[in-house]
Scaffold this motif. Sequence first.
Motif, PDB file in Angstrom:
ATOM      1  N   LEU A  92      35.371  21.096 -29.510  1.00  0.00           N
ATOM      2  CA  LEU A  92      34.612  20.234 -30.422  1.00  0.00           C
ATOM      3  C   LEU A  92      33.114  20.311 -30.142  1.00  0.00           C
ATOM      4  O   LEU A  92      32.301  20.331 -31.075  1.00  0.00           O
ATOM      5  CB  LEU A  92      35.114  18.788 -30.292  1.00  0.00           C
ATOM      6  CG  LEU A  92      36.545  18.534 -30.772  1.00  0.00           C
ATOM      7  CD1 LEU A  92      36.951  17.094 -30.506  1.00  0.00           C
ATOM      8  CD2 LEU A  92      36.694  18.869 -32.255  1.00  0.00           C
TER       9      LEU A  92
ATOM     10  N   SER B  27      47.989  20.102 -26.670  1.00  0.00           N
ATOM     11  CA  SER B  27      47.934  18.856 -25.903  1.00  0.00           C
ATOM     12  C   SER B  27      49.169  17.996 -26.114  1.00  0.00           C
ATOM     13  O   SER B  27      49.498  17.158 -25.264  1.00  0.00           O
ATOM     14  CB  SER B  27      46.681  18.062 -26.276  1.00  0.00           C
ATOM     15  OG  SER B  27      46.743  17.612 -27.617  1.00  0.00           O
ATOM     16  N   ARG B  28      49.860  18.202 -27.234  1.00  0.00           N
ATOM     17  CA  ARG B  28      51.074  17.428 -27.506  1.00  0.00           C
ATOM     18  C   ARG B  28      52.334  18.097 -26.962  1.00  0.00           C
ATOM     19  O   ARG B  28      53.420  17.550 -27.084  1.00  0.00           O
ATOM     20  CB  ARG B  28      51.217  17.206 -29.017  1.00  0.00           C
ATOM     21  CG  ARG B  28      50.083  16.372 -29.602  1.00  0.00           C
ATOM     22  CD  ARG B  28      50.397  15.926 -31.013  1.00  0.00           C
ATOM     23  NE  ARG B  28      50.387  17.027 -31.965  1.00  0.00           N
ATOM     24  CZ  ARG B  28      49.318  17.404 -32.654  1.00  0.00           C
ATOM     25  NH1 ARG B  28      48.170  16.784 -32.483  1.00  0.00           N
ATOM     26  NH2 ARG B  28      49.384  18.407 -33.502  1.00  0.00           N
TER      27      ARG B  28
ATOM     28  N   SER C 275      43.453  29.508 -28.373  1.00  0.00           N
ATOM     29  CA  SER C 275      42.318  28.625 -28.136  1.00  0.00           C
ATOM     30  C   SER C 275      41.321  29.252 -27.178  1.00  0.00           C
ATOM     31  O   SER C 275      40.107  29.257 -27.436  1.00  0.00           O
ATOM     32  CB  SER C 275      42.808  27.283 -27.579  1.00  0.00           C
ATOM     33  OG  SER C 275      41.725  26.405 -27.352  1.00  0.00           O
TER      34      SER C 275
ATOM     35  N   LEU D 157      43.105  18.453 -22.526  1.00  0.00           N
ATOM     36  CA  LEU D 157      42.203  17.594 -23.290  1.00  0.00           C
ATOM     37  C   LEU D 157      40.749  18.052 -23.137  1.00  0.00           C
ATOM     38  O   LEU D 157      39.952  17.929 -24.078  1.00  0.00           O
ATOM     39  CB  LEU D 157      42.352  16.138 -22.836  1.00  0.00           C
ATOM     40  CG  LEU D 157      43.674  15.469 -23.214  1.00  0.00           C
ATOM     41  CD1 LEU D 157      43.703  14.027 -22.736  1.00  0.00           C
ATOM     42  CD2 LEU D 157      43.914  15.538 -24.717  1.00  0.00           C
TER      43      LEU D 157
ATOM     44  N   VAL E  31      40.196  20.693 -25.660  1.00  0.00           N
ATOM     45  CA  VAL E  31      39.916  20.139 -26.987  1.00  0.00           C
ATOM     46  C   VAL E  31      38.467  19.685 -27.075  1.00  0.00           C
ATOM     47  O   VAL E  31      37.754  19.992 -28.048  1.00  0.00           O
ATOM     48  CB  VAL E  31      40.864  18.956 -27.288  1.00  0.00           C
ATOM     49  CG1 VAL E  31      40.526  18.336 -28.644  1.00  0.00           C
ATOM     50  CG2 VAL E  31      42.315  19.414 -27.262  1.00  0.00           C
TER      51      VAL E  31
ATOM     52  N   ALA F 291      39.790  24.375 -31.437  1.00  0.00           N
ATOM     53  CA  ALA F 291      40.071  22.944 -31.414  1.00  0.00           C
ATOM     54  C   ALA F 291      41.464  22.632 -31.965  1.00  0.00           C
ATOM     55  O   ALA F 291      42.205  21.815 -31.399  1.00  0.00           O
ATOM     56  CB  ALA F 291      39.007  22.195 -32.215  1.00  0.00           C
ATOM     57  N   ALA F 292      41.831  23.294 -33.064  1.00  0.00           N
ATOM     58  CA  ALA F 292      43.135  23.029 -33.672  1.00  0.00           C
ATOM     59  C   ALA F 292      44.277  23.442 -32.749  1.00  0.00           C
ATOM     60  O   ALA F 292      45.238  22.688 -32.544  1.00  0.00           O
ATOM     61  CB  ALA F 292      43.241  23.759 -35.010  1.00  0.00           C
ATOM     62  N   SER F 293      44.197  24.641 -32.179  1.00  0.00           N
ATOM     63  CA  SER F 293      45.275  25.113 -31.307  1.00  0.00           C
ATOM     64  C   SER F 293      45.352  24.301 -30.022  1.00  0.00           C
ATOM     65  O   SER F 293      46.437  23.998 -29.530  1.00  0.00           O
ATOM     66  CB  SER F 293      45.088  26.605 -30.998  1.00  0.00           C
ATOM     67  OG  SER F 293      43.795  26.869 -30.511  1.00  0.00           O
ATOM     68  N   ALA F 294      44.192  23.911 -29.458  1.00  0.00           N
ATOM     69  CA  ALA F 294      44.212  23.089 -28.252  1.00  0.00           C
ATOM     70  C   ALA F 294      44.765  21.698 -28.546  1.00  0.00           C
ATOM     71  O   ALA F 294      45.451  21.103 -27.694  1.00  0.00           O
ATOM     72  CB  ALA F 294      42.805  22.982 -27.669  1.00  0.00           C
ATOM     73  N   SER F 295      44.497  21.161 -29.714  1.00  0.00           N
ATOM     74  CA  SER F 295      45.038  19.850 -30.080  1.00  0.00           C
ATOM     75  C   SER F 295      46.560  19.883 -30.170  1.00  0.00           C
ATOM     76  O   SER F 295      47.245  18.965 -29.699  1.00  0.00           O
ATOM     77  CB  SER F 295      44.447  19.390 -31.415  1.00  0.00           C
ATOM     78  OG  SER F 295      43.047  19.232 -31.324  1.00  0.00           O
ATOM     79  N   VAL F 296      47.099  20.939 -30.785  1.00  0.00           N
ATOM     80  CA  VAL F 296      48.560  21.077 -30.844  1.00  0.00           C
ATOM     81  C   VAL F 296      49.130  21.264 -29.441  1.00  0.00           C
ATOM     82  O   VAL F 296      50.160  20.693 -29.086  1.00  0.00           O
ATOM     83  CB  VAL F 296      48.944  22.264 -31.757  1.00  0.00           C
ATOM     84  CG1 VAL F 296      50.461  22.478 -31.740  1.00  0.00           C
ATOM     85  CG2 VAL F 296      48.459  22.026 -33.178  1.00  0.00           C
TER      86      VAL F 296
END
Length: 296
Positions: free
Chosen positions: A85, A191-192, A20, A78, A81, A184-189
Motif C-alpha cells: 500500500l 493474510s487470510r 506479491s 500484514l 500488505v 497488495a491484492a495477493s498479500a491481502s488474500v
Amino acid sequence: MSQNPRQSVWRGGYPLWLVSDTAFELTSALVGFVIPLLALMVTDDPALAGIIGGVGLAVRVVASLVGGVLADRHSRVLLMVLGALVGLLLAAVFTALTVGQWLTFSTLLALNVGFAVRNGLFGAPNQAALKDVVPDSALGRAQAANQGRDAVIGLGGAPLGGLLLGIGAPVVGVAMILCQAVAAASASVLSRRVAPFVAPERAPDSRFLRELSDGFRWVFSRPDLKGSLVVSTLVNLGFNASIITIIYSLQQAGSSPATIGLVSGGLGVGMLLGRRSRRSWCRGSGQAGSASAGLY
C-alpha cells in the motif's frame, strides 16, 4: 514402513507470496533504474544525480536494519500488505509528478528517499514471510526458486525500465501502480490463509534499539561474517560504481533510455556469467586437489 511424501512448494500460500513479492521486487528494480536516470535527464548534472542515488542507498541501508527488527516483532504478511500500500501511494505520487511535469532535483530526491524507506522497511519482512508460508521441508526449494526469480528481475528490470521510460515517464508510473496493486491484492488474500502471528517471548526490558544493537554485536563478533561483509561491500560498491558511470556516460552522450536499459541488462548478464564461471572453476580446482580451492 510408510514414507512422508515430498511436500510441494506450489501448494498452500506460496504462489500468492511469490506473486506479491515479485511485484514488489519488480517495482524496486524499475525505481532503481528510472529515478537516477530521470535525475540525470532533469538536472543534466551527474553529480546531482549521484547525490540522489547515494542518499537513497544510505537511507535504504538504515531502513533495512529497522525492517529486520519489525519482521521479528509483527506479522510479516500484514507488513507485506502495508508495504504494498505504501508502494502504491508512492507510485501514484510519481505518476502525478511526471504527468504534471513537476520533476525537479528536490522532488526526485524526495521520491527516491521515500522508495528507499519503503524498500528497506518492508523488504526484510517480505523475505522472512516465506518461512510462514511454506513448510520447513520445502523451504530450500522455495528459496532456490526465489533466487532464480531475483536473477530474472535483476537482468530484466533495466531493459524494461528503459523501454517504458522511452515511451514516457508516466508509463513507468502506471506500471508501478499496477505492480503494487497486484502486490497488495495477493498479500491481502495471503493474510487470510496463514496462521495468526504469535509474537515471540521477550525479556521485560527488551527494546527496539537494544535488539538492533544485539544484532550488530552478533555479526561483528564472528570473524568470518565480519570479513565477508567488508569484502562483499567493497566489491559491490565497485561494481555498482562502474555500472552507474557507464549509464551516466551513455545518457550524456545522447543514448536513448531503451539503449541504456539494454546495456545495463547486458552488464548484468556478464556479471552473472562471470559468477557461474568462477564457481565452475572453483569446483574443478577442488576436484583436482588444488590447495587454493578452500579460499572459495
